[in-house]
Design an enzyme around this catalytic site. Structure first.
Site: not given
Ligand code: NAD
Ligand code: TYD
Length: 348
Positions: A159, A155, A130-132, A185
């Site tokens: 990562k 978190y 992630t970019d975080e 995303n």
């Molecule tokens: P998500 O929380 O929707 O899905 C995570 C999946 O991992 C789930 O299906 C869960 O059951 C599985 N999981 C969790 N713990 C596990 C374990 N111990 N063993 C096996 N499986 C396990 O997450 P997401 O948003 O789809 O993110 C997927 C990846 O992409 C993550 O690594 C996250 O850090 C990265 N990412 C997410 C975003 C975003 O905006 N959501 C952006 C950049 C990178």
């Molecule tokens: P989020 O979707 O949790 O992603 P991330 O924290 O990984 O960027 O949050 C996106 C932005 O929205 C973040 O600045 C926090 C804000 N946010 C709220 O203002 N209220 C909420 O209830 C949530 C879940 C997020």
């Protein structure tokens, strides 16, 4: 070619699994997922009967189970997405993030090394990050692949740590790896704890929209199918050992995004214009809330020719349509544990 995709029942993972199963009928795709609250096999109903797809329920924190699975299946590649992924949950329960995101990743690196030690040619461990990890931007400027790591939440720290371990396995053991760091995303099948699906669900149910602080934090949003396509491109054409940033040059202040979402929802639900905005409620800010994320993805664009495919307004409309057309999915994921989580986070 036998590829292990971890976390394939989650939000991004399910889009990656679908893309690989459909685009590469000659590959075998194994989806490994623990099925935590965030994992849902409903997300993959359309591919579960495909001959080249298989699901394995397993926990990546179980090192012995990972070694056994890799020894039995002899994977050629790994695309590692399994993680605990929500910042607010990491604040409440950091240890789980260390276990899954750090220990789980190291278990997978160990297991991959155990079968690829003698033959690394054609093998790849792709770590999805992630970019975080880069921390918080306050003014102009973008995160590049050279930006120093500066994570602030449990978190992002977990990562960042997992990224360091991946590079350590590259440098110490010669494991073929690639890492990508992507911005926020959005799209179908995202669990309604993250901003966009949470607010879509709350607007549907006329519940308050809890905007943290003054809503001035900025995020860079990318449509999930563009992320899945970037992972495909990097998996096949990326240079081993490298890192690629993925993002859409699409920055939004939270409050501006929420207002746009409210107006799209008013239109789709046939409600009077301005109705949903009345649900906006400013609440106590998230602890350690990063001010701004913004990604420079020019390396990926220049070297591998990837560019985002759709504009945000269009992607947001498609996302809203998906949630409104799938009320059963929302109902099933918001029962049980979700209610306890929601009450603890937002009260009521
Ligand atoms: P998500 O929380 O929707 O899905 C995570 C999946 O991992 C789930 O299906 C869960 O059951 C599985 N999981 C969790 N713990 C596990 C374990 N111990 N063993 C096996 N499986 C396990 O997450 P997401 O948003 O789809 O993110 C997927 C990846 O992409 C993550 O690594 C996250 O850090 C990265 N990412 C997410 C975003 C975003 O905006 N959501 C952006 C950049 C990178
Ligand atoms: P989020 O979707 O949790 O992603 P991330 O924290 O990984 O960027 O949050 C996106 C932005 O929205 C973040 O600045 C926090 C804000 N946010 C709220 O203002 N209220 C909420 O209830 C949530 C879940 C997020």
């Amino acid at each position: 070619m036998h590829i292990l995709i971890t976390g394939g029942a989650g939000f991004i993972g399910s889009h990656v699994v679908r893309r690989f199963v459909n685009a590469y009928p000659g590959y075998r795709i194994t989806n490994l997922d623990k099925l935590t609250y965030a994992g849902n096999l409903e997300n993959l109903r359309d591919v579960e009967a495909c001959d080249n797809y298989r699901f394995v329920r397993a926990d990546i924190t179980d090192g012995d189970a990972m070694l056994e699975l890799f020894a039995a299946e002899r994977f050629d590649g790994v695309i590692h997405l399994a993680a605990e992924s929500h910042v607010d949950r990491s604040i409440a329960n950091p240890i789980e993030f260390v276990m899954t995101n750090v220990v789980g990743t190291v278990n997978l690196l160990n297991a991959a090394l155990s079968i690829w030690k003698e033959a690394k040619e054609g093998r790849l461990f792709y770590h999805v990050s992630t970019d975080e990890v880069y921390g918080s931007l306050f003014d102009e400027g973008l995160f590049t692949e050279a930006t120093p790591y500066d994570p602030h939440s449990p978190y992002s720290a977990s990562k960042a740590s997992s990224d360091h371990f991946v590079r350590a396995w590259r440098d110490t053991y010669g494991l073929p790896v690639v890492i990508s760091n992507c911005s926020n995303n959005y799209g179908a099948c995202q669990f309604p704890e993250k901003l966009i699906p949470l607010f879509i669900n709350n607007i549907r149910n006329s519940k308050p929209l809890p905007v943290y602080g003054r809503g001035e934090n900025v995020r860079d949003w990318l449509w999930v199918e563009d992320h899945a396509r970037a992972i495909d491109v990097i998996y096949h054409n990326g240079k081993h050992g490298e890192t690629y940033n993925i993002g859409g040059h699409n920055e939004w202040r939270n409050i501006d995004l929420v207002r746009l979402l409210c107006s799209v929802m008013d239109e789709k639900l046939g409600r009077p214009a301005g109705g949903s905005e009345k649900l906006i409620t400013y609440v106590t800010d998230r602890a350690g809330h990063d001010q701004r994320y913004a990604i420079d993805s020019s390396k990926l664009q220049r070297e591998l020719g990837w560019i985002p495919s759709i504009r945000f307004e269009e992607g947001l409309r498609r996302t809203v349509d998906w949630y409104l057309e799938n009320p059963g999915w929302l109902r099933s994921v918001t029962s049980g544990e979700y209610r306890t989580y929601y009450r603890r986070m937002y009260g009521g």
